[in-house]
Scaffold this motif. Structure first.
Motif, PDB file in Angstrom:
ATOM      1  N   LEU A 181      30.685  73.014  42.935  1.00  0.00           N
ATOM      2  CA  LEU A 181      30.280  73.611  42.033  1.00  0.00           C
ATOM      3  C   LEU A 181      29.185  74.027  42.828  1.00  0.00           C
ATOM      4  N   ASP A 182      28.108  74.945  42.752  1.00  0.00           N
ATOM      5  CA  ASP A 182      27.453  75.053  43.239  1.00  0.00           C
ATOM      6  C   ASP A 182      26.349  75.923  41.858  1.00  0.00           C
ATOM      7  N   GLU A 183      25.741  75.232  41.354  1.00  0.00           N
ATOM      8  CA  GLU A 183      24.679  75.260  40.147  1.00  0.00           C
ATOM      9  C   GLU A 183      25.751  75.908  39.274  1.00  0.00           C
ATOM     10  N   PRO A 184      27.259  75.813  38.875  1.00  0.00           N
ATOM     11  CA  PRO A 184      27.276  76.582  38.132  1.00  0.00           C
ATOM     12  C   PRO A 184      27.266  76.760  36.492  1.00  0.00           C
ATOM     13  N   LEU A 185      25.787  76.101  35.799  1.00  0.00           N
ATOM     14  CA  LEU A 185      25.465  76.175  34.919  1.00  0.00           C
ATOM     15  C   LEU A 185      24.535  76.929  34.228  1.00  0.00           C
ATOM     16  N   ALA A 186      23.550  77.074  35.662  1.00  0.00           N
ATOM     17  CA  ALA A 186      22.076  77.532  35.430  1.00  0.00           C
ATOM     18  C   ALA A 186      21.732  79.029  35.104  1.00  0.00           C
ATOM     19  N   ALA A 187      22.773  79.296  34.670  1.00  0.00           N
ATOM     20  CA  ALA A 187      22.382  80.719  34.363  1.00  0.00           C
ATOM     21  C   ALA A 187      22.475  80.801  32.659  1.00  0.00           C
ATOM     22  N   LEU A 188      22.690  79.814  32.102  1.00  0.00           N
ATOM     23  CA  LEU A 188      23.708  79.429  30.655  1.00  0.00           C
ATOM     24  C   LEU A 188      22.017  79.259  30.152  1.00  0.00           C
ATOM     25  N   ASP A 189      22.120  79.274  28.678  1.00  0.00           N
ATOM     26  CA  ASP A 189      21.000  78.349  28.003  1.00  0.00           C
ATOM     27  C   ASP A 189      21.476  77.388  27.474  1.00  0.00           C
ATOM     28  N   ARG A 190      20.488  76.303  27.326  1.00  0.00           N
ATOM     29  CA  ARG A 190      20.471  74.973  26.823  1.00  0.00           C
ATOM     30  C   ARG A 190      21.225  74.784  26.623  1.00  0.00           C
ATOM     31  N   ARG A 191      21.941  74.921  24.642  1.00  0.00           N
ATOM     32  CA  ARG A 191      22.836  74.768  24.377  1.00  0.00           C
ATOM     33  C   ARG A 191      24.424  74.996  25.053  1.00  0.00           C
ATOM     34  N   LEU A 192      24.596  76.276  25.624  1.00  0.00           N
ATOM     35  CA  LEU A 192      25.988  76.370  26.169  1.00  0.00           C
ATOM     36  C   LEU A 192      25.792  75.852  27.236  1.00  0.00           C
ATOM     37  N   ARG A 193      24.546  75.520  28.097  1.00  0.00           N
ATOM     38  CA  ARG A 193      25.007  74.462  29.713  1.00  0.00           C
ATOM     39  C   ARG A 193      25.101  73.173  29.225  1.00  0.00           C
ATOM     40  N   HIS A 194      24.705  72.514  27.908  1.00  0.00           N
ATOM     41  CA  HIS A 194      25.125  71.242  27.277  1.00  0.00           C
ATOM     42  C   HIS A 194      26.705  71.339  27.009  1.00  0.00           C
ATOM     43  N   GLU A 195      27.081  71.569  26.469  1.00  0.00           N
ATOM     44  CA  GLU A 195      28.502  72.203  26.692  1.00  0.00           C
ATOM     45  C   GLU A 195      29.561  72.778  27.160  1.00  0.00           C
ATOM     46  N   LEU A 196      28.860  73.532  27.882  1.00  0.00           N
ATOM     47  CA  LEU A 196      29.978  73.326  28.756  1.00  0.00           C
ATOM     48  C   LEU A 196      29.529  71.713  30.147  1.00  0.00           C
ATOM     49  N   GLN A 197      28.675  71.443  29.987  1.00  0.00           N
ATOM     50  CA  GLN A 197      28.787  70.096  31.055  1.00  0.00           C
ATOM     51  C   GLN A 197      29.756  69.142  30.485  1.00  0.00           C
ATOM     52  N   ARG A 198      29.759  69.300  29.092  1.00  0.00           N
ATOM     53  CA  ARG A 198      30.987  68.274  28.565  1.00  0.00           C
ATOM     54  C   ARG A 198      32.279  68.689  28.730  1.00  0.00           C
ATOM     55  N   GLU A 199      32.586  70.075  29.221  1.00  0.00           N
ATOM     56  CA  GLU A 199      33.721  70.603  29.664  1.00  0.00           C
ATOM     57  C   GLU A 199      34.241  70.333  30.827  1.00  0.00           C
ATOM     58  N   LEU A 200      32.777  70.018  31.740  1.00  0.00           N
ATOM     59  CA  LEU A 200      33.280  69.816  32.696  1.00  0.00           C
ATOM     60  C   LEU A 200      33.369  67.941  33.328  1.00  0.00           C
ATOM     61  N   ALA A 201      33.053  67.716  32.430  1.00  0.00           N
ATOM     62  CA  ALA A 201      33.339  65.262  32.695  1.00  0.00           C
ATOM     63  C   ALA A 201      34.375  65.833  32.364  1.00  0.00           C
TER      64      ALA A 201
END
Ligand SMILES: Nc1ncnc2c1ncn2[C@@H]1O[C@H](COP(=O)(O)OP(=O)(O)OP(=O)(O)O)[C@@H](O)[C@H]1O
Length: 366
Positions: A181-201
């Motif tokens: 996974l190469d910086e997969p969340l870098a283009a997302l805003d902060r709130r969405l990034r946190h949501e997708l981080q939980r999703e990744l885990a």
């Protein structure tokens, strides 16, 4: 489905014994030579072992070699020297298609003319899997990333977060042994990034696939990873669980890059610590007290310095103060949790006492 039970004719993954590492890098080195820059050593003799089923993160600043390391593992680049073993097999000379690895990029790389379902099923289409099975598996993968209702949409009709979920479903559909996974969340805003981080885990736990994430976001690395490695100028400087790297950084670079810290060195170190050297003291390990109050009496094992408050920033759950030690020296950052009141004296320009436990100051190698 076990790999052996597959009906699609795809060569079964070599079923590695559970204790065989998912990734083993041996003295892996990559030089780039261009006419303008000459030779740049992007990766310098990297040694790394990642276990099957681990969520592993490569953390480092821009240009430290993270993407190079990922591209070498995927097979998009050939190393200058060294060796790559995946699931116990030497793949150093093999092309990307012969490695059981998928990559998710920052920019999703979805096919715009295909539906979400077709994008997700793409790997199976290429392999000639029958349509009914393809669709069933695409639906299952979309369910895993909670996009059941979007199967017939095209990528342009989705939000950035949804597109990245599609990219994840596509990469996981045939359960690769390793997902890069190469910086997969870098283009997302902060709130969405946190949501997708939980999703990744969640996805990693649900699939058991080994995840290797590249990020320059230390909070992301600390919260998601079983273990992480810090890269500095092409060198893997420290590897371990997040807590170890945070509590016991091996170098000043790691101390400052993994979390924030106060680096105390030179004359200030002699004055504050009583001995020369370089020390790391985390802001949450410093407290302030108004001189002459009971809180200003050092507890056993505490050291102190007088100083002057140079800044106060209220940030909701905590307050971040900066204090310049007397008579001079680098500013110290103090993190005060707002579950207790700040001393009345805490305003810019005020004299305060800063206190910390000697045990919380970590001496670093020079
Ligand atoms: N194709 C290339 N040709 C020449 N030099 C390159 C090439 N790719 C990377 N480099 C150099 O190798 C070094 C490491 O780059 P790399 O992209 O791996 O770093 P990174 O940690 O992924 O950075 P970022 O977070 O900015 O993506 C840098 O000095 C970079 O300029």
């Amino acid at each position: 489905m076990t790999e052996a039970a597959r009906t699609d004719g795809h060569p079964a993954h070599s079923e590695a014994a559970p204790d065989t590492p998912a990734v083993r890098l041996t003295a892996l080195t990559k030089d780039y030579t261009t006419r303008t820059t000459g030779t740049v050593r992007a990766l310098d003799a990297a040694e790394l072992t990642i276990q099957q089923g681990e969520f592993f993160t490569l953390l480092g600043p821009s240009g430290s070699g993270k993407t190079t390391l990922l591209r070498l593992i995927a097979g998009f680049e050939r190393p200058t020297a060294g060796r790559i073993d995946l699931a116990g097999r030497d793949v150093t000379a093999l092309p990307p298609s012969r490695r059981d690895v998928h990559t998710v990029f920052q920019d999703y790389a979805l096919f715009p003319h295909m539906t979400v379902e077709q994008n997700v099923a793409y790997a199976l289409t290429v392999r000639g899997v029958r349509k009914a099975e393809r669709l069933a598996r695409a639906r299952e993968a979309l369910h895993t990333v909670q996009l059941d209702d979007h199967a017939r949409h095209r990528p342009a009709q989705l939000s950035g977060g949804q597109r990245q979920r599609v990219a994840l479903a596509r990469a996981l559909i045939d359960r690769p042994a390793l997902l890069l996974l190469d910086e997969p969340l870098a283009a997302l805003d902060r709130r969405l990034r946190h949501e997708l981080q939980r999703e990744l885990a969640r996805l990693q736990r649900a699939t058991g696939v080994t995840f290797l994430l590249v990020t320059h976001d230390q909070e992301e690395a600390l919260t998601l990873s079983d273990r992480l490695a810090v890269l500095d100028h092409g060198r893997l400087v420290q590897t371990g669980p997040p807590r170890d790297l945070y509590d016991r950084p091996a170098t000043a670079f790691v101390a400052a890059f993994v979390g924030t810290t106060n680096l105390v060195r030179d004359a200030t170190a002699v004055r504050l610590m009583g001995a020369p050297g370089t020390y790391s003291i985390r802001p949450e390990h410093l407290r302030i007290a108004a001189p002459g109050t009971p809180d200003a009496t050092p507890r056993p094992g505490e050291r102190t310095t007088h100083g002057r408050i140079t800044g106060i920033a209220h940030a909701g759950a905590h307050t971040r103060l900066t204090v310049r030690p007397d008579p001079d020296g680098d500013e110290l950052t103090v993190l005060h949790l707002n579950t207790s009141a700040l001393p009345d004296a805490a305003r810019p320009g005020a004299s305060v006492l800063v206190l910390w436990r000697t045990d919380d100051a970590r001496r670093l190698p020079e």
